[in-house]
Design a protein around this motif. Structure first.
Motif, PDB file in Angstrom:
ATOM      1  N   UNK A   1       0.844  -1.203   0.000  1.00 51.77           N
ATOM      2  CA  UNK A   1       0.000   0.000   0.000  1.00 51.77           C
ATOM      3  C   UNK A   1       0.878   1.251   0.000  1.00 51.77           C
ATOM      4  N   UNK A   2       1.894   1.247   0.820  1.00 49.64           N
ATOM      5  CA  UNK A   2       2.812   2.390   0.893  1.00 49.64           C
ATOM      6  C   UNK A   2       3.451   2.664  -0.476  1.00 49.64           C
ATOM      7  N   UNK A   3       3.916   1.609  -1.130  1.00 51.44           N
ATOM      8  CA  UNK A   3       4.593   1.800  -2.413  1.00 51.44           C
ATOM      9  C   UNK A   3       3.634   2.189  -3.532  1.00 51.44           C
ATOM     10  N   UNK A   4       2.387   1.774  -3.461  1.00 43.82           N
ATOM     11  CA  UNK A   4       1.397   2.244  -4.435  1.00 43.82           C
ATOM     12  C   UNK A   4       1.227   3.747  -4.289  1.00 43.82           C
ATOM     13  N   UNK A   5       1.026   4.217  -3.055  1.00 43.50           N
ATOM     14  CA  UNK A   5       0.914   5.657  -2.812  1.00 43.50           C
ATOM     15  C   UNK A   5       2.188   6.382  -3.240  1.00 43.50           C
ATOM     16  N   UNK A   6       3.327   5.801  -2.943  1.00 45.39           N
ATOM     17  CA  UNK A   6       4.606   6.412  -3.285  1.00 45.39           C
ATOM     18  C   UNK A   6       4.736   6.612  -4.790  1.00 45.39           C
ATOM     19  N   UNK A   7       4.365   5.628  -5.564  1.00 46.89           N
ATOM     20  CA  UNK A   7       4.453   5.730  -7.017  1.00 46.89           C
ATOM     21  C   UNK A   7       3.443   6.712  -7.594  1.00 46.89           C
ATOM     22  N   UNK A   8       2.274   6.785  -6.977  1.00 45.87           N
ATOM     23  CA  UNK A   8       1.215   7.630  -7.523  1.00 45.87           C
ATOM     24  C   UNK A   8       1.338   9.086  -7.082  1.00 45.87           C
ATOM     25  N   UNK A   9       1.675   9.320  -5.808  1.00 40.63           N
ATOM     26  CA  UNK A   9       1.638  10.684  -5.272  1.00 40.63           C
ATOM     27  C   UNK A   9       2.893  11.153  -4.549  1.00 40.63           C
ATOM     28  N   UNK A  10       3.800  10.284  -4.204  1.00 40.15           N
ATOM     29  CA  UNK A  10       5.008  10.720  -3.526  1.00 40.15           C
ATOM     30  C   UNK A  10       5.035  10.381  -2.047  1.00 40.15           C
ATOM     31  N   UNK A  11       6.145  10.757  -1.400  1.00 37.26           N
ATOM     32  CA  UNK A  11       6.425  10.373  -0.018  1.00 37.26           C
ATOM     33  C   UNK A  11       5.383  10.863   0.990  1.00 37.26           C
ATOM     34  N   UNK A  12       5.007  12.132   0.918  1.00 33.72           N
ATOM     35  CA  UNK A  12       4.059  12.679   1.901  1.00 33.72           C
ATOM     36  C   UNK A  12       2.712  11.969   1.815  1.00 33.72           C
ATOM     37  N   UNK A  13       2.222  11.759   0.613  1.00 29.77           N
ATOM     38  CA  UNK A  13       0.940  11.065   0.434  1.00 29.77           C
ATOM     39  C   UNK A  13       1.052   9.605   0.873  1.00 29.77           C
ATOM     40  N   UNK A  14       2.192   8.983   0.612  1.00 34.86           N
ATOM     41  CA  UNK A  14       2.385   7.585   1.007  1.00 34.86           C
ATOM     42  C   UNK A  14       2.343   7.447   2.523  1.00 34.86           C
ATOM     43  N   UNK A  15       3.003   8.337   3.220  1.00 32.24           N
ATOM     44  CA  UNK A  15       2.984   8.291   4.688  1.00 32.24           C
ATOM     45  C   UNK A  15       1.586   8.565   5.236  1.00 32.24           C
ATOM     46  N   UNK A  16       0.937   9.599   4.718  1.00 31.40           N
ATOM     47  CA  UNK A  16      -0.414   9.936   5.186  1.00 31.40           C
ATOM     48  C   UNK A  16      -1.398   8.816   4.857  1.00 31.40           C
ATOM     49  N   UNK A  17      -1.315   8.288   3.651  1.00 30.74           N
ATOM     50  CA  UNK A  17      -2.228   7.223   3.249  1.00 30.74           C
ATOM     51  C   UNK A  17      -2.058   5.973   4.093  1.00 30.74           C
ATOM     52  N   UNK A  18      -0.810   5.595   4.361  1.00 30.71           N
ATOM     53  CA  UNK A  18      -0.577   4.406   5.169  1.00 30.71           C
ATOM     54  C   UNK A  18      -0.972   4.636   6.631  1.00 30.71           C
TER      55      UNK A  18
END
Length: 162
Positions: free
Chosen positions: A111-128
């Motif tokens: 899940x983290x890496x999906x967010x990371x690829x789509x929106x970047x680090x900040x979105x990946x952290x917030x999403x996870x």
């Protein structure tokens, strides 16, 4: 890869500590089993706090397979992955909980890496963080199939996006 997965690994570990702590507190405060006759005292362990209801059926499947027609209602992947641990003499209940928690780790990373690829680090952290704080995320720490489903789905999306 490991440095990019440090955040989901840390968050997964923190949530496992919280879930195990809550389950342990629950077993300590209410050391009873629910039966058809009501609530009765029982010799419960910590893993019992992580394996209620359907988890017991998955554990029975991991130990004995589909030996009763009623068990055909249960998805086979979780007991299939837990069965090798049972062969190694891990209790079926613990095996199901371990497999579900390992699948949960895979789900967090995917899940983290999906967010990371789509929106970047900040979105990946917030999403996870939102994913981990969701009230039903408790089921990612107990012996249920949800972690396998999310790990497979998010893992497939991660691979597709790469």
């Amino acid at each position: 890869m490991l440095s990019r997965s440090r955040f989901p690994l840390t968050l997964w570990l923190a949530t496992r500590i919280a879930i195990v702590g809550i389950a342990g507190l629950g077993v300590f405060l209410w050391p009873h089993l629910y039966t058809a006759q009501g609530s009765v005292p029982a010799d419960l362990s910590l893993v019992d706090g992580l394996c209620a209801w359907d988890c017991r059926s998955y554990a029975a499947l991991a130990a004995h397979g589909y030996d009763r027609a009623l068990l055909t209602n249960f998805w086979p992947m979780l007991p299939l992955y837990a069965r090798p641990l049972v062969w190694l003499h891990v209790s079926p209940v613990a095996a199901v909980v371990v497999v579900a928690n390992l699948a949960s780790l895979v789900a967090y990373v995917a899940v983290y890496h999906v967010f990371l690829l789509v929106e970047g680090e900040a979105a990946a952290r917030a999403g996870l963080l939102l994913f981990a704080a969701y009230p039903f995320a408790f089921f990612f720490g107990v012996g249920y199939t949800e972690p396998l489903m999310v790990a497979a789905g998010a893992g497939a999306m991660w691979l597709a996006l790469r």
